[in-house]
Design an enzyme around this catalytic site. Structure first.
Site, PDB file in Angstrom:
ATOM      1  N   LYS A  20     -34.506  28.260  83.132  1.00 34.69           N
ATOM      2  CA  LYS A  20     -35.503  28.715  84.099  1.00 34.69           C
ATOM      3  C   LYS A  20     -35.398  28.045  85.476  1.00 34.69           C
ATOM      4  O   LYS A  20     -35.718  28.665  86.487  1.00 34.69           O
ATOM      5  CB  LYS A  20     -36.925  28.537  83.531  1.00 34.69           C
ATOM      6  CG  LYS A  20     -37.212  29.477  82.361  1.00 34.69           C
ATOM      7  CD  LYS A  20     -38.581  29.242  81.758  1.00 34.69           C
ATOM      8  CE  LYS A  20     -39.592  30.167  82.383  1.00 34.69           C
ATOM      9  NZ  LYS A  20     -40.842  30.267  81.583  1.00 34.69           N
ATOM     10  N   ASP A  26     -44.825  34.541  85.374  1.00 33.99           N
ATOM     11  CA  ASP A  26     -45.790  33.858  84.498  1.00 33.99           C
ATOM     12  C   ASP A  26     -47.166  33.763  85.153  1.00 33.99           C
ATOM     13  O   ASP A  26     -48.196  33.905  84.477  1.00 33.99           O
ATOM     14  CB  ASP A  26     -45.295  32.451  84.138  1.00 33.99           C
ATOM     15  CG  ASP A  26     -44.158  32.478  83.127  1.00 33.99           C
ATOM     16  OD1 ASP A  26     -44.086  33.441  82.340  1.00 33.99           O
ATOM     17  OD2 ASP A  26     -43.342  31.537  83.126  1.00 33.99           O
TER      18      ASP A  26
END
Ligand code: ATR
Length: 276
Positions: free
Chosen positions: A69, A106
């Site tokens: 990520k 997110d």
């Protein structure tokens, strides 16, 4: 748009635990889209080459999970403001002329999950308490900042990490002591657990919420079990709660739309499928 049957997927190492193939597979089936979403195991040392190969093979984009990520930010041609602020990406889209755009959905997932369950949620009405200062906490803090939260109290077992995040985000983010969790609930209108506490096999998170705003929204990012001991207690104290599964489902929406051209819906059917 690339030619051919649309392809997308999720890359990680390991990758078998990812629920994203079930999530996107459900939407493909539901909307009758001829396309594929596949899990791809990519070792850290192969990240750059794997991304280049996926692009050559015609993939429109991929979700990115642990441990890639942060690393994808270095390789991206363009990075969204949100991904920059969070310091990690979870959704990438390959660009026509080569290279890829990195985004983080997110924060979007966290916000949309609360909005769908409690449309009247107004984070700017009062302070928030965020418990935990790991990767998930960054996305939650970003949402709370975007929503105009006047004060974000950040409690973490290791205080140093809360201080580092407070420095990174600045503004309303204030570290508070782990031993003062209860004080930090005072008048809070949003309370979020971003730690692994309460997950099956872990100790529960114990916080007395009686001093929080009576209209507060209490949320957990843990979704196994769906109703964590923390949410159960909050419910029994009369607070409105939001479980963690919705954040996982909603974070997939922007990627699906970018790769398969349809804005998918998160509903009870999808929840049941992903839980099953
Ligand atoms: P994620 O990306 O899922 O947020 P992470 O970066 O490993 O995962 O962060 C895990 C969070 O859970 C951290 O805030 C961690 O606290 P520390 O920074 O002190 O490690 C928190 N956490 C995990 N186990 C915990 C426990 N037993 N008690 C309190 N906090 C815990």
């Amino acid at each position: 748009m690339k030619d051919g049957i649309p392809l997308a997927g999720v890359i990680g190492w390991p990758i078998n635990h990812s629920r994203s193939p079930v999530l996107h597979g459900y939407w493909l089936e539901r909307y009758g889209i001829t396309g594929y979403y596949v899990p791809v195991a990519v070792a850290p040392e192969n990240l750059r080459e794997a991304l280049g190969s996926l692009s050559l093979l015609g993939f429109r984009g991929v979700n990115v999970t642990i441990p890639h990520k942060e690393a994808v930010l270095e390789l991206a041609k363009t990075v969204s403001e949100t991904a920059k602020a969070i310091g990690a990406a979870n959704t990438i889209t390959f660009l026509e002329g080569g290279g890829f755009h990195a985004d983080n959905t997110d924060a979007y997932g966290f916000r949309e999950n609360i909005r769908q369950t409690h449309p009247d949620w107004r984070a700017d009405r009062g302070p928030a308490l965020v418990i935990g200062a790991g990767g998930a906490s960054r996305a939650v803090i970003q949402t709370l900042i975007d929503e105009g939260t006047p004060e974000i109290r950040l409690a973490n077992r290791t205080r140093q990490r809360a201080e580092a995040l407070s420095e990174h985000f600045g503004g309303p983010v204030k570290p508070v002591d782990w031993s003062k969790l209860e004080d930090a609930t005072d008048s809070a209108v949003t309370v979020v657990n971003t730690t692994a506490l309460g997950m099956a096999g872990q100790e529960p998170l114990e916080v007395n919420l009686m001093r929080a705003d009576p209209e507060a929204i209490v949320s957990d990012i843990v979704y196994v079990p769906l109703e964590t001991p923390f949410l159960k207690k909050a419910s029994s104290q009369g607070f409105r709660t939001v479980d963690g599964l919705g954040m996982l489902l909603h974070q997939g929406v922007p990627g699906f739309q970018a790769w398969f051209g349809k804005m998918p819906v998160v509903d009870a059917d999808l929840r049941a499928r992903v839980l099953g």
